[in-house]
Design a protein around this motif. Structure first.
Motif, mmCIF file in Angstrom:
data_model
loop_
_atom_site.group_PDB
_atom_site.id
_atom_site.type_symbol
_atom_site.label_atom_id
_atom_site.label_comp_id
_atom_site.label_asym_id
_atom_site.label_seq_id
_atom_site.Cartn_x
_atom_site.Cartn_y
_atom_site.Cartn_z
ATOM 1 N N ALA A 174 0.828 -1.205 0.000
ATOM 2 C CA ALA A 174 0.000 0.000 0.000
ATOM 3 C C ALA A 174 0.863 1.257 0.000
ATOM 4 C CB ALA A 174 -0.916 0.001 1.224
ATOM 5 N N PRO A 175 0.334 2.362 -0.516
ATOM 6 C CA PRO A 175 1.088 3.621 -0.455
ATOM 7 C C PRO A 175 1.119 4.153 0.977
ATOM 8 C CG PRO A 175 -1.110 3.996 -1.355
ATOM 9 C CD PRO A 175 -0.966 2.519 -1.195
ATOM 10 N N THR A 176 2.294 4.174 1.566
ATOM 11 C CA THR A 176 2.480 4.708 2.916
ATOM 12 C C THR A 176 3.596 5.743 2.866
ATOM 13 O OG1 THR A 176 3.855 2.762 3.366
ATOM 14 C CG2 THR A 176 1.617 2.744 4.232
ATOM 15 N N ALA A 177 3.442 6.793 3.631
ATOM 16 C CA ALA A 177 4.316 7.961 3.483
ATOM 17 C C ALA A 177 5.632 7.807 4.233
ATOM 18 C CB ALA A 177 3.588 9.210 3.987
ATOM 19 N N MET A 178 6.647 8.439 3.708
ATOM 20 C CA MET A 178 7.892 8.772 4.407
ATOM 21 C C MET A 178 8.588 7.570 5.054
ATOM 22 S SD MET A 178 6.854 12.527 5.922
ATOM 23 C CE MET A 178 5.296 12.052 6.654
ATOM 24 N N HIS A 179 9.002 6.626 4.241
ATOM 25 C CA HIS A 179 9.647 5.410 4.740
ATOM 26 C C HIS A 179 11.000 5.679 5.393
ATOM 27 C CE1 HIS A 179 7.198 2.257 2.269
ATOM 28 N NE2 HIS A 179 6.442 3.223 2.758
ATOM 29 N N LYS A 180 11.630 6.797 5.062
ATOM 30 C CA LYS A 180 12.937 7.071 5.676
ATOM 31 C C LYS A 180 12.823 7.418 7.159
ATOM 32 C CE LYS A 180 16.003 8.239 1.857
ATOM 33 N NZ LYS A 180 16.994 9.217 1.331
ATOM 34 N N GLY A 213 14.715 3.847 3.213
ATOM 35 C CA GLY A 213 13.384 4.279 2.823
ATOM 36 C C GLY A 213 12.700 3.416 1.789
ATOM 37 N N GLU A 214 12.015 4.102 0.865
ATOM 38 C CA GLU A 214 11.206 3.407 -0.147
ATOM 39 C C GLU A 214 12.031 2.537 -1.073
ATOM 40 O OE1 GLU A 214 8.866 6.822 1.378
ATOM 41 O OE2 GLU A 214 10.927 6.626 0.627
ATOM 42 N N VAL A 215 13.317 2.832 -1.232
ATOM 43 C CA VAL A 215 14.172 1.992 -2.077
ATOM 44 C C VAL A 215 14.264 0.585 -1.494
ATOM 45 C CG1 VAL A 215 16.572 1.611 -2.783
ATOM 46 C CG2 VAL A 215 15.495 3.835 -3.151
ATOM 47 N N THR A 228 9.795 9.598 0.723
ATOM 48 C CA THR A 228 11.020 10.320 1.048
ATOM 49 C C THR A 228 12.143 10.005 0.069
ATOM 50 O OG1 THR A 228 11.246 8.607 2.756
ATOM 51 C CG2 THR A 228 10.728 10.830 3.502
ATOM 52 N N CYS A 229 11.975 8.998 -0.767
ATOM 53 C CA CYS A 229 12.861 8.777 -1.913
ATOM 54 C C CYS A 229 12.146 9.294 -3.154
ATOM 55 C CB CYS A 229 13.185 7.292 -2.084
ATOM 56 S SG CYS A 229 14.134 6.558 -0.734
ATOM 57 N N THR A 230 12.895 9.745 -4.124
ATOM 58 C CA THR A 230 12.261 10.298 -5.315
ATOM 59 C C THR A 230 11.713 9.193 -6.209
ATOM 60 O OG1 THR A 230 14.269 10.268 -6.664
ATOM 61 C CG2 THR A 230 13.884 12.230 -5.292
ATOM 62 N N VAL A 290 13.462 5.334 -6.782
ATOM 63 C CA VAL A 290 12.739 4.070 -6.643
ATOM 64 C C VAL A 290 12.715 3.327 -7.977
ATOM 65 C CG1 VAL A 290 10.498 3.024 -6.162
ATOM 66 C CG2 VAL A 290 11.357 4.876 -4.712
ATOM 67 N N ALA A 291 12.471 4.048 -9.062
ATOM 68 C CA ALA A 291 12.399 3.410 -10.376
ATOM 69 C C ALA A 291 13.714 2.758 -10.772
ATOM 70 C CB ALA A 291 11.984 4.433 -11.424
ATOM 71 N N SER A 292 14.832 3.378 -10.419
ATOM 72 C CA SER A 292 16.142 2.851 -10.816
ATOM 73 C C SER A 292 16.692 1.808 -9.843
ATOM 74 C CB SER A 292 17.151 4.005 -10.933
ATOM 75 O OG SER A 292 17.341 4.645 -9.684
ATOM 76 N N SER A 293 16.008 1.597 -8.721
ATOM 77 C CA SER A 293 16.537 0.697 -7.692
ATOM 78 C C SER A 293 16.410 -0.771 -8.064
ATOM 79 C CB SER A 293 15.825 0.945 -6.361
ATOM 80 O OG SER A 293 14.445 0.579 -6.441
#
Length: 408
Positions: free
Chosen positions: A122-128, A134-136, A156-158, A162-165
């Motif tokens: 689920a979309p959850t905010a600010m994993h860092k 974080g989101e990575v 908190t990651c762009t 995330v796309a490049s991870s």
């Protein structure tokens, strides 16, 4: 806090906790410093969490109170927060026996994409706030498990990080701000970076009253996605800066006609998240959304709104299979997933358990949470006589309404 809870932390978390709370810890712990040393050095021999709820207990120790309360808390009296979980407990499973379940398969297809299980992040905010990666870290774990992650608009990651991870199917969650060009820009970035769908959150014209955040004067970090676009630095004298920021940017005028605008600026399918009624499900069909997510925002918006599992079937019946219905809210066990699928959900979204796994053990913790739920779902299927996800049916459940009808 005692050693039984402390033992679940890894070395880094133990050292971090003790360094922040040496006096409090030693005063409250019923053992001497020698025993504390044994606890600190016994990590490799310690028991691991065996269910996702035990991760939450770890996070109470590992995170500052402000951040734990932010993730764990709900709106006002937190009635709906409790009901999201308790409502599952009132639904019983009706297992079938003498069925060959020597081979079971949890895989399914969500919005045309094959996944290992009917589970989404689920979309959850600010994993860092939970972990430095974080989101990575969350993205990598979901990719390894082959489940779809929905990246939060407030990550908190762009989007690009995330796309490049890792290589994976990902969806992007969207809020429509008063400055609509900011939201449009985020949609364009998500589409350009390979995200496969837009999840529009529709239950937040204003931020719900989250009293723990107000008391803690919750301070959120600057979000890298919005650098050069908008500032999250606001006055927090009267409460959390989340509340102050939201009041300044959320678009309370957003309405059904704006779905057309969103569809006009992207080629990606648009799903809406936050539907709780038959009436809104029918309106969603009228405006041509690609899917519905039954959700009460993790009980963080309107307290005394219904538990999502209690209204799932109402929405499913209204939609009549014309578009997929996804489910969000209160899932803590594989049996919960089974129940949601039996009531017509195509898949479930997991929010807080993922955050707890991330905060406790980083990427590995997220993987553990996903795999625990997958394993529990597979076992529930086998013990209920279901070899595949498609075998799970409404006849496998007994709800409170079913039992009432039987007594009439």
């Amino acid at each position: 806090m005692d050693c039984s809870a402390f033992r679940f932390l890894d070395h880094q978390q133990k050292a971090h906790f003790v360094s922040r709370n040496p006096i409090t810890f030693l005063d409250s712990a019923p053992f001497c410093s020698t025993e504390l040393g044994h606890c600190l050095q016994a990590n490799k021999m310690e028991a691991e969490p065996v269910n996702v709820s035990e991760f939450q207990e770890l996070v109470k120790l590992a995170l500052p109170k402000m951040y734990y309360d932010f993730y764990a808390g709900g709106a006002e009296d937190q009635h709906t927060l409790e009901e999201n979980v308790k409502a599952f407990q009132r639904i019983l499973i009706r297992p079938r026996v003498l069925i060959d379940v020597s081979r079971t398969d949890t895989s399914t297809t969500i919005m045309g994409y094959k996944t290992s299980a009917p589970i989404m992040i689920a979309p959850t905010a600010m994993h860092k706030l939970a972990h430095p990666e974080g989101e990575v870290a969350t993205a990598r774990a979901s990719a390894t498990a082959n489940v779809i992650m929905v990246l939060s608009f407030s990550s908190t990651c762009t989007i690009e990080e995330v796309a490049s991870s890792c290589n994976a199917v990902r969806f992007f969650q969207l809020y429509v701000y008063k400055r609509r060009e900011i939201s449009a820009f985020m949609v364009q970035r998500a589409e350009r970076n390979g995200f496969k769908a837009i999840i529009l959150t529709v239950d937040t014209p204003r931020l719900g009253r989250r009293e723990a955040d107000i008391k803690n004067k919750m301070v959120a970090p600057q979000l890298k996605n919005f650098e050069g676009l908008i500032s999250t630095e606001v006055n927090t004298d009267k409460g959390s800066n989340l509340e102050a920021f939201a009041s300044g940017v959320l678009n309370a005028s957003l309405c059904w006609k704006d779905i057309g605008w969103l569809k006009s600026i992207t080629s990606l399918p648009v799903l809406i998240k936050g539907v709780l009624t038959r009436e809104d499900a029918l309106r969603a069909l009228e405006v041509g959304v690609a899917g519905i997510i039954v959700s009460n925002h993790g009980a963080r918006q309107l307290d005394y709104s219904p538990a999502t599992i209690n209204v799932l079937e109402e929405v499913v019946v209204a939609v009549q299979g014309k578009i997929p219905v996804l489910f969000d809210g209160g899932v803590r066990r594989g049996t919960d997933i089974f129940k949601a699928l039996a009531l017509g959900a195509h898949a479930v979204m997991i929010g807080r358990p993922v955050i707890y796994g991330l905060a406790a053990k980083g990427e590995h913790g997220v993987s553990q949470v996903i795999n625990m739920l997958k394993d529990e779902l597979e076992l529930t299927m086998a013990l209920s006589g279901c070899c595949t996800v498609k075998d799970i049916s409404r006849s496998h459940l007994s709800t409170e309404i079913d039992r009432l009808h039987c007594r009439l």
